[in-house]
Design an enzyme around this catalytic site. Sequence first.
Site: not given
Ligand code: HXC
Ligand code: NAP
Length: 291
Positions: A22, A46, A154, A196-197
């Site tokens: 949030g 986190r 998706y 969507g996006p």
């Molecule tokens: C390949 C990758 C990678 C990459 C990480 N890994 N990034 N592999 N390509 N780009 C691998 C690492 O090498 C590791 O594997 C494993 O994934 C875990 O990585 P960590 O960095 O240790 O994980 P962690 O610190 O828990 O971070 C989680 C994360 C990071 C998902 C990788 O991106 C994150 O914190 N994301 C949170 C926010 C986020 O993703 N927001 C977007 C949501 S958008 P190994 O084997 O090396 O140990 C969404 C919307 C979709 O969902 C629709 C949009 C239109």
């Molecule tokens: P974002 O800002 O990256 O949001 C992801 C949030 O999840 C961050 O606040 C992150 O905070 C938290 N998070 C990630 N890993 C976590 C964990 N292990 N425990 C607790 N919190 C964690 O991206 P966003 O675009 O706003 O996405 C929000 C939601 O919308 C997601 O479910 C995403 O799949 C969905 N969505 C987004 C889009 C888009 O176009 N933006 C489209 C379709 C769906 P910390 O890093 O502090 O943990």
Amino acid sequence: MYNQPMLRDDALSGKTIIVTGGGTGLGRAMSTYFLKLGANVVITSRKLDVLEKAASEMETETGGKVLPLQCDVRNPDEIDAVLKASLARFETVNGLLNNAAGNFISPTERLSANAFSTIIDIVLKGTANCTMALGKHWIKEKQPGTILNIITTYAFTGSGYVVPSACAKGGVLAMTRSLAAEWGKYGIRNNAIAPGPFPTKGAWDRLLPGDMAKKFDFKNRVPLKRVGDHQELANLAAFLMSDFSGYINGEIITIDGGEWLQGAGQFNGLEMVTPEMWDMLEQMTRSAKGS
Ligand code: HXC
Ligand code: NAP
């Protein structure tokens, strides 16, 4: 109009809602609107520093009450602690918005087992962990509750290059419909939004890094020729969280300007045909009548 607040001012008055993820992006936008509608909001993720800064800004903007709590959704003990702290501060919890997610683009054959598991653990198991904690609490206390899950389009279609996320979001979709049926009898509603996006830093940094955002411009994929506005998503989320949607249970609402159907319809690509070409094509298709 779509970027304007929609609901009446007291739509969430007296409710306390936990929003995972949030403090950033869409989670923050939805939380901010919940506050404007009278809710107390508990924001979790986190990074406590990010949450605390967001909480203070959101309180200033809305005059509402925000409790920022560190919690990794992969850890059930941390979720139990969030519930305990939320009850201590606000007495009841009425809603859960499962918004936290992790994602990145990659050809699937390049992923390690841990990379795949990491996304499943955050998105599918993290959502399940929070849902189970709140569901058990509401059932024990004989209280109604509202769960809203953020999935993606998706989740219906699948998508290459984000396969762990597609699997996880598909699982959340199944959880939403399954629990709508199972927990309806307790007054616990389960719904989901498939956006969507909607540009956010978190998603765009991981899905469209560098100049990919220019090359792969999402608005060109959307029949309405624009990306989503955070307020229009917040309007839908607030409605689904509120008692005004009290008979909606097990629904997945898509808000994507028609994007996924544009990609799915076999002949939608004919958009590229010019009027002159249509004249020619019409002649050809009409003349085929006798063949
Ligand atoms: C390949 C990758 C990678 C990459 C990480 N890994 N990034 N592999 N390509 N780009 C691998 C690492 O090498 C590791 O594997 C494993 O994934 C875990 O990585 P960590 O960095 O240790 O994980 P962690 O610190 O828990 O971070 C989680 C994360 C990071 C998902 C990788 O991106 C994150 O914190 N994301 C949170 C926010 C986020 O993703 N927001 C977007 C949501 S958008 P190994 O084997 O090396 O140990 C969404 C919307 C979709 O969902 C629709 C949009 C239109
Ligand atoms: P974002 O800002 O990256 O949001 C992801 C949030 O999840 C961050 O606040 C992150 O905070 C938290 N998070 C990630 N890993 C976590 C964990 N292990 N425990 C607790 N919190 C964690 O991206 P966003 O675009 O706003 O996405 C929000 C939601 O919308 C997601 O479910 C995403 O799949 C969905 N969505 C987004 C889009 C888009 O176009 N933006 C489209 C379709 C769906 P910390 O890093 O502090 O943990």
